[in-house]
Design an enzyme around this catalytic site. Structure first.
Site, short mmCIF file in Angstrom:
data_model
loop_
_atom_site.label_atom_id
_atom_site.label_comp_id
_atom_site.label_asym_id
_atom_site.label_seq_id
_atom_site.Cartn_x
_atom_site.Cartn_y
_atom_site.Cartn_z
N HIS A 1 55.39 4.05 -15.29
CA HIS A 1 55.44 2.59 -15.44
C HIS A 1 55.56 2.21 -16.92
O HIS A 1 56.37 1.37 -17.29
CB HIS A 1 54.16 1.94 -14.89
CG HIS A 1 54.02 2.00 -13.40
ND1 HIS A 1 52.87 2.41 -12.78
CD2 HIS A 1 54.88 1.69 -12.40
CE1 HIS A 1 53.03 2.35 -11.46
NE2 HIS A 1 54.24 1.92 -11.20
N LYS B 1 47.64 -3.30 1.26
CA LYS B 1 46.92 -2.02 1.12
C LYS B 1 45.55 -2.28 0.50
O LYS B 1 45.39 -3.23 -0.26
CB LYS B 1 47.70 -1.09 0.19
CG LYS B 1 49.16 -0.95 0.51
CD LYS B 1 49.89 -0.35 -0.67
CE LYS B 1 51.22 -1.03 -0.93
NZ LYS B 1 51.79 -0.73 -2.23
N SER C 1 51.94 6.24 -8.40
CA SER C 1 50.54 5.80 -8.32
C SER C 1 49.85 6.45 -7.13
O SER C 1 48.69 6.85 -7.22
CB SER C 1 50.48 4.28 -8.17
OG SER C 1 51.01 3.65 -9.30
O1 PNS Z 1 55.03 -1.02 -6.83
P1 PNS Z 1 55.54 -1.40 -5.48
O2 PNS Z 1 54.41 -1.42 -4.47
O3 PNS Z 1 56.70 -0.54 -5.04
O4 PNS Z 1 56.10 -2.91 -5.61
C1 PNS Z 1 56.63 -3.59 -4.51
C2 PNS Z 1 56.78 -5.09 -4.81
C3 PNS Z 1 55.45 -5.68 -5.22
C4 PNS Z 1 57.78 -5.28 -5.94
C5 PNS Z 1 57.32 -5.79 -3.53
O5 PNS Z 1 56.54 -5.40 -2.44
C6 PNS Z 1 57.34 -7.30 -3.63
O6 PNS Z 1 58.10 -7.86 -4.39
N1 PNS Z 1 56.45 -7.96 -2.87
C7 PNS Z 1 56.31 -9.39 -2.88
C8 PNS Z 1 56.71 -9.98 -1.55
C9 PNS Z 1 58.21 -10.12 -1.46
O7 PNS Z 1 58.84 -10.81 -2.21
N2 PNS Z 1 58.77 -9.37 -0.49
C10 PNS Z 1 60.20 -9.32 -0.28
C11 PNS Z 1 60.77 -8.18 -1.08
S1 PNS Z 1 62.30 -7.72 -0.43
#
Ligand code: PNS
Length: 181
Positions: A19, A43, A130
């Protein structure tokens, strides 16, 4: 340098060297980079959002165009609310590609003006996630070199006394003597 604000969204539970590598690369190409931690993740996290934000603040203290924020709900809505025009995401290996492609295309459907930019972290972090860091740390394994020292310390505090952060010990194997003929 790219004009405008980019966001680097994620869970960061905990932030890894991968990151941090991506943040440093992103900070070089965007005028302002907002590292945005998702608050409503389903989670059950190891670190609270406040703990993750604090770690990320410490890790990016020397990067003047990087700030840390948190968000809830749709990422595209949050991006719009802060005037971001780009989303930064990291791709480590081909296995990341499918998920990232789906997410980028869904986000484009939701907000066509928001562009997703992918960057590759240094290859030495290509296997670091992570989830694996949590798994190794919870099982008492060493995570030195996979996460910044600040995070290593926080893991130690969280998991102590079970958690041992020593380097893996190399067992000395005695050299075999040559047999006499
Ligand atoms: O580090 P991660 O868990 O891979 O990050 C995933 C994240 C937080 C970028 C994604 O789950 C997200 O943007 N969530 C917010 C909800 C949202 O907008 N969902 C539609 C995404 S297609």
């Amino acid at each position: 340098m790219n004009k405008g604000i980019a966001i680097y969204p994620g869970s960061f539970d905990p932030p890894t060297n991968g990151h941090l590598d991506l943040i440093q690369r992103g900070a070089k190409i965007f005028e302002e980079l907002v590292v945005a931690i998702l608050r409503n993740s389903e989670k059950s996290p190891m670190f609270s959002v406040a703990e993750r934000a604090e770690m990320l603040r410490q890790l990016t203290a020397d990067l003047s165009n990087v700030r840390i924020d948190t968000f809830d709900g749709l990422m595209v809505e949050y991006a719009k609310s802060i005037g971001a025009t780009c989303v930064l995401r990291g791709i480590r290996a081909i296995s990341d590609y499918e998920y990232e492609l789906q997410m980028a295309l869904m986000n484009r459907k939701l907000e066509p003006t928001l562009e997703t930019v992918f960057m590759m972290p240094a290859d030495k972090y290509s296997y670091v996630s992570s989830r694996l860091v949590r798994e190794v740390a919870q099982a008492g394994g060493p995570v030195k070199g996979l996460v910044p020292e600040v995070v290593e310390q926080k893991l130690r505090e969280k998991l102590d006394p079970a958690y041992k952060l020593q380097e893996p010990t190399l067992i000395e194997v005695p050299k075999r003597r040559k047999r006499k003929a």
